[in-house]
Design a protein around this motif. Sequence first.
Motif, PDB file in Angstrom:
ATOM      1  N   UNK A   5       0.834  -1.215   0.000  1.00  0.00           N
ATOM      2  CA  UNK A   5       0.000   0.000   0.000  1.00  0.00           C
ATOM      3  C   UNK A   5       0.863   1.257   0.000  1.00  0.00           C
ATOM      4  N   UNK A   6       1.868   1.293   0.856  1.00  0.00           N
ATOM      5  CA  UNK A   6       2.752   2.456   0.917  1.00  0.00           C
ATOM      6  C   UNK A   6       3.580   2.595  -0.363  1.00  0.00           C
ATOM      7  N   UNK A   7       3.993   1.465  -0.937  1.00  0.00           N
ATOM      8  CA  UNK A   7       4.735   1.523  -2.202  1.00  0.00           C
ATOM      9  C   UNK A   7       3.891   2.156  -3.303  1.00  0.00           C
ATOM     10  N   UNK A   8       2.611   1.798  -3.347  1.00  0.00           N
ATOM     11  CA  UNK A   8       1.713   2.375  -4.362  1.00  0.00           C
ATOM     12  C   UNK A   8       1.560   3.877  -4.162  1.00  0.00           C
ATOM     13  N   UNK A   9       1.461   4.300  -2.905  1.00  0.00           N
ATOM     14  CA  UNK A   9       1.365   5.741  -2.630  1.00  0.00           C
ATOM     15  C   UNK A   9       2.597   6.480  -3.146  1.00  0.00           C
ATOM     16  N   UNK A  10       3.778   5.946  -2.852  1.00  0.00           N
ATOM     17  CA  UNK A  10       5.019   6.607  -3.266  1.00  0.00           C
ATOM     18  C   UNK A  10       5.128   6.644  -4.781  1.00  0.00           C
ATOM     19  N   UNK A  11       4.813   5.530  -5.441  1.00  0.00           N
ATOM     20  CA  UNK A  11       4.912   5.482  -6.897  1.00  0.00           C
ATOM     21  C   UNK A  11       3.932   6.448  -7.553  1.00  0.00           C
TER      22      UNK A  11
END
Length: 624
Positions: free
Chosen positions: A75-81
């Motif tokens: 979830x956090x990776x998607x936010x950053x990307x």
Amino acid sequence: MKKELYFGIAIMAMILIGVAIAMPAPSEMTDGHLGLLMLSLVVVAIMLGFPTAFTLMGMGVIFTYFAYDGNIQKTLDLMVQSTYKVMTNDVLISVPLFVFMGYLVERANLIEKLFKSLHLAMARLPGALGVATLVTCAIFATATGIVGAVVTLMGLLAMPSMLKAGYDTKMAAGAITAGGCLGILIPPSVLLIVYGATAGVSVVQLYAGALFPGLMLTSMYIAYIIIRAKINPKCAPPLSEEERRVPLSPVLDSLKRTYGSSRAVSALVNGLKGRREGNLTGGQVAGQLFVAMIPAIFAAFILGLVYSSLTAPKEAAFDTSGLVSFGSGYESSGSSNYDFGLEEPAGAETTEAAAAPAVEEPVAKEAAAEAESTPAPTTFWIWLMAIVAVLGYYYSRLSFERLEVFKMLLTSFFPLAILIGAVLGSIVMGLATPSEAAALGAFGGLLLAAGYRQLSFPVLRESAFLTSKTTAMVCWLFVGSSIFSAAFALLGGQELVETWVLSLGLTPIEFLLLSQVIIFLLGWPLEWTEIIVIFMPIFIPLLPYFDVDPLFFGLLVALNLQTAFLSPPVAMAAFYLKGVSPPGVTLNQIFMGMIPFMFIQIFAMFVLYVFPQIGMWLPSVLYR
């Protein structure tokens, strides 16, 4: 906790309960249904007043967490990307620069001079004040693209003048609100930048495509004002003689008294070579004569450029330079640049010596014939005679008062027109990217503010603050939209919507009608930014199925959202105008004045659909 927050949470809880009852049984529920639930909750939260950008981000993160089955790292990776993708979007660089240009132009106090000079220049037209209001709004909207600023400023300038002149309150309100909304469509529109970045459409092509529809809509507004004023002069009375009177400068006033003539050109010529009163010098008269001759000088310059391009020597239909080089290279054996890998046959030198002149002579004659100037076509001479006739009529009717009005236009209309023309021209002609043209516009706004002695540290500080505020809103909206769209696609909501729409068996016309009706209805409770960033990612993937060009769809959306801005009961332009109107003007009067212009916009959408080349011709000629 505030009552409003209790109310919002209660409404959202009721929606969740209603959706839980109406949705399929748990065994039939899919992630796509969760995506639709997320979409409905986002719309309701925004309507309740929650911040749009952070609502999109919050809902996107929560539902992405569900889609990944509780995997926080993904979830956090998607936010950053998603955030990084927005940060690397080059198109968004132009947003703060265009907004900064708009705020600088607004604070240069050009609009008051522009409105006054335009309504004096158009004094003989029916509904002159209304026409001048629309033209001023169109120019100002082009320079700023900020609806609230245009409607508010024109409400302060034009509304009292129109009411004092006896204009119907409804017509005055309709002209100001309709003209102020033109910035949504006419380039350089921030809406088109946001749509282009969202839909993956070239902003340059969007600007080229929106140019003629914007001019068409402005012309329809002006035609409506003129026709209505002609039919019913009471709703738009003509200007009185006192209102048309223009104070003359000392030079023109002295010449008028000296020669007693109302014809400016003949009096200026006589003043240049004849007697002059008082301290009037030849240099002063020559300066006024030069100003009067600017239209003729400009026309001669443009015609000269056209003539030189039409009569320039044309290039040969095929490349003769190669033939000449080939002959001369063969003539001097061993120095040729052409190596064909072939051995020269015996006696080749004798053959070449005889053949080379035979090749070179016709080639040289043909090149000389091609180098001759081409005569200008008949069409050019027809245009030349027409322009000369128009200029002759103009100068025969040019009075001292008209010359004074022209000087007012030179100091108000033309600087702004040159700035807008330089920005849009550099984009449309491919000389600069939108970001580079926006930088040029921002620098031009600084020069205008400095030229009119309005450039100061407080002006710069306020313009920079408002620009930062607007840009931050747009960029955070993009971040929230990116996270929301990624979550929606991850849950399969987009696939579910596509399956449902395609199952309806709609024709392209029916799909366009359905989509535009939905966008129009969304334009009541939502701002255009929210509609673009939330719903365009849902509509855009459907366009290939119905063979709809995303560029054409974007033009229809811009026109549609402009219509929504003029549609009661939630027309934002009406509230902007109400805030600065005289006490006697009611909100109902403003709404009633907006309705005719709203129907004109709907008719313009119909015309654009029936004749799509109005918007698609210029991009197809320049870029495709």
